[in-house]
Structures are given as C-alpha cells and as structure tokens.
Design an enzyme around this catalytic site. Sequence first.
Site, short mmCIF file in Angstrom:
data_model
loop_
_atom_site.label_atom_id
_atom_site.label_comp_id
_atom_site.label_asym_id
_atom_site.label_seq_id
_atom_site.Cartn_x
_atom_site.Cartn_y
_atom_site.Cartn_z
N VAL A 73 0.51 -1.01 0.29
CA VAL A 73 0.28 -0.37 0.00
C VAL A 73 1.03 1.00 -0.19
O VAL A 73 1.46 1.35 1.00
CB VAL A 73 -0.86 -0.47 0.87
CG1 VAL A 73 -1.88 1.32 1.40
CG2 VAL A 73 -2.05 -1.31 0.95
N ALA A 118 4.34 4.11 2.90
CA ALA A 118 3.76 2.92 2.22
C ALA A 118 3.55 1.42 3.57
O ALA A 118 4.56 1.88 4.39
CB ALA A 118 4.91 2.52 0.94
N LYS A 119 3.59 0.59 3.45
CA LYS A 119 3.81 -0.72 4.16
C LYS A 119 2.54 -1.96 3.32
O LYS A 119 2.69 -1.62 2.41
CB LYS A 119 3.33 -0.48 4.95
CG LYS A 119 3.06 -1.42 6.12
CD LYS A 119 4.56 -0.66 6.66
CE LYS A 119 5.44 -1.75 8.15
NZ LYS A 119 6.08 -0.14 9.08
N GLY A 120 4.06 -3.02 3.85
CA GLY A 120 3.89 -4.21 2.27
C GLY A 120 3.97 -4.83 3.58
O GLY A 120 4.22 -4.66 5.29
N ASP A 159 10.50 -4.84 8.72
CA ASP A 159 9.73 -4.81 9.55
C ASP A 159 9.18 -5.89 10.14
O ASP A 159 9.66 -6.61 10.57
CB ASP A 159 7.53 -4.68 9.27
CG ASP A 159 7.36 -3.53 10.29
OD1 ASP A 159 7.51 -2.86 10.20
OD2 ASP A 159 5.69 -4.07 10.83
#
Length: 429
Positions: A73, A118-120, A159
């Site tokens: 995202v 963003a992050k995934g 992460d």
Amino acid sequence: MFDQPILHHEPTPITDKENPLESMMRRFDIAAEILGLEKGLYEYLKTPAKQVIVSIPIQMDDGRIEIFEGYRVIHNDILGPSKGGIRYAPDVTLDEVKALAAWMTWKCAIMNIPFGGAKGAVRCDVNTLTKVELEKITRRYTSNLLDVFGPDRDIPAPDMNTNEQVMAWIMDTYSMHMRRTETAVVTGKPLILGGSLGRREATGRGCMIVTLGALEKKGIKAKGATIAVQGFGNVGSTTAQLLAEQGCTIVGISDVTGAYYNKKGIDIAKALAWASTHRTLDGFTGGDKITQEELLELECDVLVPAAKEEQITAANAPRIRAKIICEGANGPTDASADPILQEKGILVIPDILANAGGVTVSYFEWAQDRAGYFWTLDRVNRRLERLMRASFDAVYQSAEKYSVSLRIGAYILAIDKVAKTLKVRGIYA
Ligand code: NAD
C-alpha cells in the site's frame, strides 16, 4: 480535554474493537478538524494512493504448491518516493497495512524526510517456512511488485519477521530484473550490500533521544530516572541499553515470555547476554518475575512500550503510573486510551515521532547508496540526534500552539506539511 473531535466531515466508522486503521483515523480526524482541513483535502489524505494485492504461488520443499497473498500500500507520495517496511505475518490484513502506510507518511513528514509513506506485507507464518521457501516467497513478491518498487518510486525496509537477509533478496531480485546492481531500492540491508552503520540501533537511539527531551520538559533528571521497557527485541533492548548508559535506572523489562522487576535497576548488559544465549528472557535471574500487566502499570518515570500494538487501552490506561510514555512500538496505544492518559497528565511521545529514528537512518542509508559515499557511525548518530531533537521540539511547539497532546500536535504538523505541499503541487487531472 482538547482532543475530542468536532467533525464537519463524515466521521470514520468506529467499531467497539479498534484496529490500527480506526485508531489512526480517529487521531487524523481530530487533527484535520483543528487544522480546518477542507473536505477535498481531507478525503485525499485519508485515501491510499495505491493498493496492490498480489498472489504468490510457491512450490514448497515437499513439492506442494501453496498460494500466499501479498500487499503493498502506498498511502501517499506527495513528499517524495514512498517508504515503508514489509511484514510477514499469518494474520496481517490489508486494513493493518493501510494504517501502517499512513503512519509512514506522517512519520516522514514530521521528520522532514523527503519520502512518502508505504507499507507491505505477506500473509505467511515464518515459523513454518524453510529458508528456501522464505527466499522464494520474497523473490516472487518482489518480482510481482517490480513496477511499484524502485529507488525513485517506493523503497521497502524490514518490519515484523523480515530482516537484513530478506532485504538482500529483494535488492538482488530487483537488481537482476534491472540488469544492474541497485542498492538504494531497499534499506535495512546488510552493511556489505550498502547498509548504513547505525541503522540497527537507530530506532532505539531515537527513542532514547526523545525520552531525554521529555524528561527535560518534565524537569526530571536523566540520572536515576526510572524506566520500564516492554519488549526486549531490537527497539526495546537498544532503548533500555542506551538509557542505562545515560544514567537511567531500568526497573522493568519484558519480552513475550515474561516480565522482570528490579527496584535497584536491571543490569541491561546481563539481560542482553541472557537474551542472546537463550534467545528470550525466559529464566532471567536479574529481577523478580512480575506479570505483563504489572510491568505496564509500574510506578516509574518512563514507560517504553516497544513490543506490539494495542497494549495500552481504555481498560488499563487508568492504572498506568508512568509520567512519560515513549511509544517505541507502532500503535501501542488505542485512540480510546488517549484522553485518559492526557487527563492523568502523562506526557505521551507518540509513535510517529518516538520510533522515527529507524526511518531517519533508512533515509541516510538511501542517501549514502545514491551518493556511493558512506558515512562514519559518528556522523550517522550526530545527524540522527539533530533531526530527532528538531522534530521533538517542533511537535512540542505544535502541541503548545493548539493546546493539544503531543500526538495530536504531531498529526497536525504532519498533515499540515503534506496538505501544504499538495496545494502547491496542485491536483493533476
Ligand atoms: P522485535 O521482533 O525485535 O522485538 C519484539 C519484542 O517484543 C520481543 O522481545 C518479543 O518477545 C516482545 N513481545 C512480543 N509480544 C509481547 C508481549 N505481548 N508482551 C511483552 N513483550 C512482547 O521487534 P522490534 O523491531 O523491536 O519492533 C518492536 C515494535 O517497534 C513493533 O511495533 C515495530 O513495528 C516497531 N518499530 C520497529 C522499528 C525497527 O527499526 N525495528 C522501527 C519503527 C517501529
């Protein structure tokens, strides 16, 4: 008192059980209201710019084919290429990734870093995967997202349950497809691949710097200040170690296996040695065993929740006795706990400021990779300290200006910066 939302916009639906997206949106709504953000901008900033769901088919070691689901995202890239970690977890949801992506936007804005957010994630349980399977998942996830990732577009980082090795596989996969070595496509890489000195300790170091700032504001001397730290992983153990070096007394520590209390101060070097030999704190003899709840509710100057989200809720907030909370973890406090803590006069250094040391040194890593010129540890740490202190002061001033908590002050600062940048850029149609 000041943090109750008075909404002119459509309020974000809130259910009884908060998820990180709801918690994030409640704070966002309050800050947007105070700023008088116009409706169009409000809608723009709460909506992710891009949401990608990829299917990751993997031939497992036993020959079976299994399909995993991956997400990326991009919440916003108004300030620059988007930046954010990738987590591997069996129960991760798109909503969680959306909240984490938005947090990254606000974090970078507060730190004055030229990145968006963003992050995934990949829905998988790393404990049941072999190293080969993990590598295959990582490489296929990366190749599915080749059009999204890029040093000028979107830059992943580690992460939960991803590490330097996973970043190395992403960097290698991306580089193979680009037909050149592209180190700046990820941060949190091994040093040998263009990682930065000081990156591993950066988040804990940032927590230490803002904790010292908060102690000063409260008129408490660092020497002898009492600290309880929840979580003894990367962030928790580094924060504990660095605060102990500053003369603080670490009265409580914990990890997933249990919590420990020592009025005279836990020997953090011993705890680190224990955790490195036994993998966890289980059986640690340097303090009395207490419950996880007792650790959070210890009488101390600073509580550092550095484990996971939703640890301080409306249920236990009335019992928290720390004077300062430094949120090392992302989202450790529910939005419903905010007014309770504020009423009690507890100074909460919000996650989007407190744990921003990690993304700050990620930015340094990206800058070093692109320049092909690497900094000394001393330079990394000095620059980190400068940025963390400047952002702490800016958040503090914002909170004072609007008579709100540091958290809402931080959101106001971040939203205002992104909104102003967006206005100058204009809406392309
Ligand atoms: P980690 O996996 O290294 O450590 C997590 C620690 O929390 C472990 O010691 C684990 O045993 C403990 N823990 C888990 N559940 C617990 C529970 N219920 N009670 C007590 N302890 C518990 O993870 P980390 O990198 O230190 O990250 C911790 C938090 O900080 C996460 O919320 C993460 O998103 C956030 N964060 C990390 C970074 C970073 O650079 N590592 C940057 C920003 C934010």
